[in-house]
Each structure stands twice: as C-alpha cells, then as structure tokens.
Design a protein around this motif. Structure first.
Motif, PDB file in Angstrom:
ATOM      1  N   PRO A  10       0.839  -1.207   0.000  1.00 35.59           N
ATOM      2  CA  PRO A  10       0.000   0.000   0.000  1.00 35.59           C
ATOM      3  C   PRO A  10       0.873   1.256   0.000  1.00 35.59           C
ATOM      4  O   PRO A  10       1.914   1.315   0.663  1.00 35.59           O
ATOM      5  N   THR A  11       0.454   2.251  -0.755  1.00 35.34           N
ATOM      6  CA  THR A  11       1.232   3.483  -0.869  1.00 35.34           C
ATOM      7  C   THR A  11       1.122   4.293   0.420  1.00 35.34           C
ATOM      8  O   THR A  11       0.027   4.495   0.953  1.00 35.34           O
ATOM      9  N   ARG A  12       2.270   4.763   0.882  1.00 33.70           N
ATOM     10  CA  ARG A  12       2.295   5.657   2.040  1.00 33.70           C
ATOM     11  C   ARG A  12       2.242   7.099   1.547  1.00 33.70           C
ATOM     12  O   ARG A  12       2.773   7.429   0.494  1.00 33.70           O
ATOM     13  N   HIS A  13       1.593   7.959   2.324  1.00 37.93           N
ATOM     14  CA  HIS A  13       1.464   9.366   1.950  1.00 37.93           C
ATOM     15  C   HIS A  13       2.041  10.252   3.056  1.00 37.93           C
ATOM     16  O   HIS A  13       1.911   9.941   4.247  1.00 37.93           O
ATOM     17  N   ALA A  14       2.650  11.319   2.607  1.00 36.28           N
ATOM     18  CA  ALA A  14       3.129  12.348   3.532  1.00 36.28           C
ATOM     19  C   ALA A  14       2.454  13.659   3.172  1.00 36.28           C
ATOM     20  O   ALA A  14       2.506  14.105   2.014  1.00 36.28           O
ATOM     21  N   ILE A  15       1.798  14.264   4.155  1.00 38.75           N
ATOM     22  CA  ILE A  15       1.196  15.587   3.949  1.00 38.75           C
ATOM     23  C   ILE A  15       2.255  16.625   4.331  1.00 38.75           C
ATOM     24  O   ILE A  15       2.666  16.721   5.491  1.00 38.75           O
ATOM     25  N   LEU A  16       2.704  17.376   3.346  1.00 36.57           N
ATOM     26  CA  LEU A  16       3.658  18.456   3.595  1.00 36.57           C
ATOM     27  C   LEU A  16       2.880  19.740   3.833  1.00 36.57           C
ATOM     28  O   LEU A  16       2.141  20.202   2.952  1.00 36.57           O
ATOM     29  N   ILE A  17       3.013  20.309   5.021  1.00 37.34           N
ATOM     30  CA  ILE A  17       2.415  21.619   5.289  1.00 37.34           C
ATOM     31  C   ILE A  17       3.454  22.662   4.907  1.00 37.34           C
ATOM     32  O   ILE A  17       4.466  22.833   5.588  1.00 37.34           O
ATOM     33  N   LEU A  18       3.220  23.333   3.799  1.00 39.21           N
ATOM     34  CA  LEU A  18       4.181  24.289   3.258  1.00 39.21           C
ATOM     35  C   LEU A  18       3.639  25.696   3.477  1.00 39.21           C
ATOM     36  O   LEU A  18       2.855  26.219   2.678  1.00 39.21           O
ATOM     37  N   GLY A  19       4.031  26.287   4.578  1.00 37.50           N
ATOM     38  CA  GLY A  19       3.563  27.628   4.900  1.00 37.50           C
ATOM     39  C   GLY A  19       4.635  28.422   5.601  1.00 37.50           C
ATOM     40  O   GLY A  19       5.529  27.869   6.245  1.00 37.50           O
ATOM     41  N   MET A  20       4.523  29.715   5.482  1.00 32.77           N
ATOM     42  CA  MET A  20       5.447  30.632   6.143  1.00 32.77           C
ATOM     43  C   MET A  20       5.266  30.547   7.664  1.00 32.77           C
ATOM     44  O   MET A  20       4.196  30.199   8.162  1.00 32.77           O
ATOM     45  N   HIS A  21       6.339  30.836   8.400  1.00 27.91           N
ATOM     46  CA  HIS A  21       6.262  30.930   9.856  1.00 27.91           C
ATOM     47  C   HIS A  21       5.120  31.872  10.246  1.00 27.91           C
ATOM     48  O   HIS A  21       4.904  32.905   9.619  1.00 27.91           O
ATOM     49  N   ARG A  22       4.373  31.515  11.294  1.00 27.42           N
ATOM     50  CA  ARG A  22       3.279  32.308  11.843  1.00 27.42           C
ATOM     51  C   ARG A  22       2.111  32.429  10.875  1.00 27.42           C
ATOM     52  O   ARG A  22       1.337  33.380  10.946  1.00 27.42           O
ATOM     53  N   SER A  23       1.979  31.461   9.962  1.00 27.11           N
ATOM     54  CA  SER A  23       0.894  31.488   8.986  1.00 27.11           C
ATOM     55  C   SER A  23      -0.212  30.483   9.296  1.00 27.11           C
ATOM     56  O   SER A  23      -1.035  30.196   8.436  1.00 27.11           O
ATOM     57  N   GLY A  24      -0.218  29.921  10.487  1.00 26.53           N
ATOM     58  CA  GLY A  24      -1.240  28.950  10.840  1.00 26.53           C
ATOM     59  C   GLY A  24      -0.841  27.521  10.559  1.00 26.53           C
ATOM     60  O   GLY A  24      -1.693  26.627  10.566  1.00 26.53           O
ATOM     61  N   THR A  25       0.453  27.276  10.341  1.00 23.67           N
ATOM     62  CA  THR A  25       0.896  25.908  10.056  1.00 23.67           C
ATOM     63  C   THR A  25       0.677  24.996  11.264  1.00 23.67           C
ATOM     64  O   THR A  25       0.353  23.815  11.091  1.00 23.67           O
ATOM     65  N   SER A  26       0.850  25.528  12.472  1.00 24.71           N
ATOM     66  CA  SER A  26       0.644  24.704  13.669  1.00 24.71           C
ATOM     67  C   SER A  26      -0.834  24.361  13.848  1.00 24.71           C
ATOM     68  O   SER A  26      -1.178  23.227  14.214  1.00 24.71           O
ATOM     69  N   ALA A  27      -1.701  25.344  13.600  1.00 30.38           N
ATOM     70  CA  ALA A  27      -3.143  25.083  13.695  1.00 30.38           C
ATOM     71  C   ALA A  27      -3.551  24.021  12.686  1.00 30.38           C
ATOM     72  O   ALA A  27      -4.305  23.083  13.011  1.00 30.38           O
ATOM     73  N   LEU A  28      -3.042  24.131  11.467  1.00 27.50           N
ATOM     74  CA  LEU A  28      -3.358  23.152  10.438  1.00 27.50           C
ATOM     75  C   LEU A  28      -2.802  21.779  10.806  1.00 27.50           C
ATOM     76  O   LEU A  28      -3.477  20.750  10.646  1.00 27.50           O
ATOM     77  N   GLY A  29      -1.576  21.750  11.317  1.00 28.09           N
ATOM     78  CA  GLY A  29      -0.976  20.483  11.737  1.00 28.09           C
ATOM     79  C   GLY A  29      -1.767  19.818  12.848  1.00 28.09           C
ATOM     80  O   GLY A  29      -1.936  18.592  12.859  1.00 28.09           O
ATOM     81  N   GLY A  30      -2.274  20.615  13.796  1.00 24.64           N
ATOM     82  CA  GLY A  30      -3.058  20.050  14.890  1.00 24.64           C
ATOM     83  C   GLY A  30      -4.359  19.435  14.416  1.00 24.64           C
ATOM     84  O   GLY A  30      -4.762  18.355  14.886  1.00 24.64           O
ATOM     85  N   VAL A  31      -5.028  20.086  13.471  1.00 24.71           N
ATOM     86  CA  VAL A  31      -6.286  19.552  12.951  1.00 24.71           C
ATOM     87  C   VAL A  31      -6.038  18.271  12.151  1.00 24.71           C
ATOM     88  O   VAL A  31      -6.757  17.280  12.300  1.00 24.71           O
ATOM     89  N   ILE A  32      -4.993  18.279  11.310  1.00 30.89           N
ATOM     90  CA  ILE A  32      -4.683  17.085  10.515  1.00 30.89           C
ATOM     91  C   ILE A  32      -4.331  15.910  11.425  1.00 30.89           C
ATOM     92  O   ILE A  32      -4.716  14.770  11.183  1.00 30.89           O
ATOM     93  N   ASN A  33      -3.629  16.209  12.503  1.00 31.14           N
ATOM     94  CA  ASN A  33      -3.299  15.161  13.471  1.00 31.14           C
ATOM     95  C   ASN A  33      -4.564  14.621  14.129  1.00 31.14           C
ATOM     96  O   ASN A  33      -4.701  13.400  14.332  1.00 31.14           O
ATOM     97  N   ALA A  34      -5.510  15.508  14.447  1.00 34.09           N
ATOM     98  CA  ALA A  34      -6.779  15.071  15.041  1.00 34.09           C
ATOM     99  C   ALA A  34      -7.596  14.222  14.072  1.00 34.09           C
ATOM    100  O   ALA A  34      -8.382  13.371  14.489  1.00 34.09           O
ATOM    101  N   LEU A  35      -7.376  14.433  12.770  1.00 32.78           N
ATOM    102  CA  LEU A  35      -8.088  13.651  11.759  1.00 32.78           C
ATOM    103  C   LEU A  35      -7.426  12.310  11.473  1.00 32.78           C
ATOM    104  O   LEU A  35      -7.888  11.564  10.612  1.00 32.78           O
TER     105      LEU A  35
END
Length: 408
Positions: A11-36
């Motif tokens: 089965p293919t493994r996937h990596a979600i790359l969050i590509l955003g500038m510092h202080r652009s909400g990357t942590s918020a996005l990472g937290g939601v993706i982790n919760a999903l």
C-alpha cells in the motif's frame, strides 16, 4: 525494483507536507490534521508561549533542517533564494541521510504522516527527493495568511523588523507554491480555515486524494477544543495592507494572487502571474542582496557587540547585586552589634546605678553602725557610772561605822 507479477503491491504511504510561512497557521493546520488521524512525529517540539497548544513538528527534524541551511550558508530567517547547486551537492549528502533517518525514526511505517516545518518551503525539491527514496507519496497543503499579520506576529515573537518579515513571507510562499505544482495540493486561506475547518479539510481531501483515518464528525470535539480563535492575536485587513507604507507592491500583488487561488480553482493565468512575481523578486534579490547582506552582517555584528555588552552589563549588575547584598548583610551585622553594644551600655548603666545604690546603702549602714557604737559607748559609760554610784552607796555605811569605831 520491479514488483513480481502476481504479487500485490505494498500500500502506498502518503506524507502531507504543510508548506507555509512561519506564523501562517501551520501549527493550527498540523493540529487539525493530526486530530483527523494523520500521524505526527514521535518527538514533537514542546509548546511555547508563542504556540501554547504545540507546534506539531519534529524537534530533531527542525534542528537537522537548521543544520542543512547552515551548511549552504543560510538560516531560517534568510529571505534569499537557496543556491540549487550547493543544496544538491555532495556536501549536503550527510544531511540528506540524517533527515531521511529522522523521518524513519519519527514516523516509523505509518501510512499517513504529516511533516510540518516552515523551513521546508525553502528546499521542497530536496525533501521530495528524500520521500521518493522512501517510497512515500507527497501531497501539499499551503496555508496563506495576510503577510502583514505574519510580520506583526514575527515582530511580537522575535522583534523582527516588518520589511524583513515581509521578504521572508514572499520567499517562503513563492518557493512553496512553485515547487508544489506537480503534486496533489490544496491552497487555503488561514482566516477561512479558522472559520470553517471542516469545509477546508473536506476540500483538501478532495483535491489531494487523502482519506482521513478519523472522520471529521468523530473528531469535532477534539478539534473544537484545540482550534479556537483566541489564539488569533494579530489582525489586519487587506485594506490595512494596501495602505501600509512598509508593504511593497510585490508583496501585495503576490498575496492577492494567492488569495484568489485559495478562493477558487487554480488556473494557468494565475500561475503565470506568480511566475512573474517570483522572477521580479529573484531579480531584485540578485541586484540588492549583496548590499543588503553587507548591511545585515553589520547589523548582526552590532547585535553581537550589543549582546556582549549586555552580557557584561548583566554580569556587572549581578556583581553589584551581590555586593549590595553583602553590604546589606554587613549593615545588618553592624546594626546587630550596635544593638548589642547599646544593650550592654544599658546593662552597664543599670549595674553602675545598682552599685551606687549599694554604696549608699553601705554608707547608711556604716553611719547606723557608728551611731549604734556611740549609743553603746554612752550606755556603757552610764552603766559604769551607775555601778560606781551603786558601789559608793553600798560602802558608805561601812565607812561611817568605821569612823565611829576606829580600830585600835
């Protein structure tokens, strides 16, 4: 290696790359993706005052990324383009192997992982080549935030000047957008994500083909507890950005194009405009980066001198504080000795008074004794006189008879 005919492919493994500038909400996005249900790193960066609910990125991986940037003469706060020849040279091979091993250590064989570090925007092709070696398929999520808000946030956290923050924003978003075009991706507005994260996560799944391990309906409580607007500190409107004197037209135009893409579907016309923005920025960097690098070096050196002086000042302050504490202790001891001295002086005065009282009492007793002795002497004299008088009275008749009858 070519798969053996008749055997099922892994089965293919996937990596979600969050590509955003510092202080652009990357942590918020990472937290939601982790919760999903996407797997986060085993060794996450600890929470910080700037990110009280966590960064959702690997601490050792962030350190390795810093080392990679340093090896090619750059850093996380460098707004200039990385030299592709240098980052793809043999000199960076040790860092490639280190990052690859850290990805294995941090994420194991999880089928869906989330890799979040704003530094990655600077070397997307380098990271993609590592994931390709690991047979991991990448998809990209690009959060876009008002660059003036980003600059204000960086100034609050790192005291970074607004123009430099805006150059950093421009470098990160242009590099991330350009190098993620050939992979499944989704560009989203940070502000819109905070308003309706479910819509954006559904849209991200649709655009990238990712299937969330945990359905959003079952993750609502966890996400709602994590994703709250009270962490959205810096606020700025597009109108604020258009009229701010330190926001260059290149920044405003790039943000407008990316916001348009985030609001709908990509089209070649918008991507062509971003190519023009990137070319203009790179040309400006090539023209002015050397001079600005000299100025920045001077600033760094000046900061180093100020830091040294600050350290010396702090050391002097600490020594003065120690001396003040010592003097205060000595003063307390002196005051204690003075109090003891005063107590002794008071005791001595009391003893002297008692001694004088005893002397006076002794003198009184001596006077009383002398008076008694005189009285006793008078009484003795009176007694002797009485005895003589009594003796004379007793012998008087005998003397009379003797006179009448003399012996003869």
């Amino acid at each position: 290696m070519t798969p053996i005919a008749g055997l099922p492919r892994a089965p293919t493994r996937h990596a979600i790359l969050i590509l955003g500038m510092h202080r652009s909400g990357t942590s918020a996005l990472g937290g939601v993706i982790n919760a999903l249900g996407a797997a986060g790193p085993k060794t996450p960066l600890p929470s910080h005052a700037a990110n009280p609910r966590g960064f959702f990125e690997s601490a050792p991986l962030a350190l390795a990324h810093d080392e990679l940037l340093a090896s090619v003469g750059s850093s996380w706060l460098d707004w200039r383009q990385l030299n592709p020849q240098r980052i793809n040279s043999e000199a960076t091979e040790p860092y490639r192997q280190k990052i690859k091993q850290l990805l294995i250590d941090e994420f194991g064989d999880e089928p869906l992982i989330v890799i979040k570090d704003p530094r990655t925007c600077r070397f997307v092709p380098f990271m993609l080549s590592i994931l390709n070696e690991m047979n991991v398929s990448p998809v990209a999520l690009l959060p876009i935030r008002n660059p003036l808000e980003v600059a204000y946030s960086l100034h609050r956290r790192d005291k970074m000047a607004l123009p430099k923050s805006l150059l950093l924003w421009l470098r990160h978003v242009l590099e991330a957008e350009y190098h993620s075009r050939h992979m499944p991706r989704y560009i989203l507005s940070y502000e819109g994500f905070l308003v309706d994260w479910r819509k954006h996560m559904d849209r991200a799944a649709e655009k990238t083909g990712v299937v969330w391990p945990a359905h959003p309906d079952r993750s609502d409580v966890k996400v709602e507890q994590f994703l709250t607007t009270d962490l959205y500190h810096e606020r700025s409107t597009p109108e604020d950005m258009r009229h701010h004197p330190e926001v260059a037209s290149l920044v405003r135009e790039t943000y407008q194009i990316l916001s348009t893409i985030a609001a709908g579907d990509e089209d070649n016309g918008l991507l062509d405009q971003l190519d023009i923005m990137r070319t203009r920025f790179d040309d400006a960097c090539e023209t002015f980066s050397a001079a600005m690098a000299t100025e920045e070096l001077a600033v760094v050196q000046l900061r180093g001198e100020l830091s040294t002086r600050s350290t010396e000042t702090e050391r002097t302050r600490q020594e003065n504080s120690k001396l003040a504490s010592f003097l205060e202790q000595q003063s307390l001891e002196v005051r204690g000795l003075a109090a003891e001295r005063d107590a002794l002086v008071g005791t001595r005065g009391t003893l002297i008074a008692e001694r004088d009282a005893l002397v006076n009492a002794q003198a009184s007793l001596i006077a009383e004794r002398d008076a008694l002795l005189r009285d006793m002497s008078c009484i003795a004299n009176e007694r002797d006189a009485l005895l003589r008088s009594r003796s004379w009275r007793l012998t008087a008749p005998l003397r009379l008879i003797g006179g009448l009858f003399p012996r003869g």
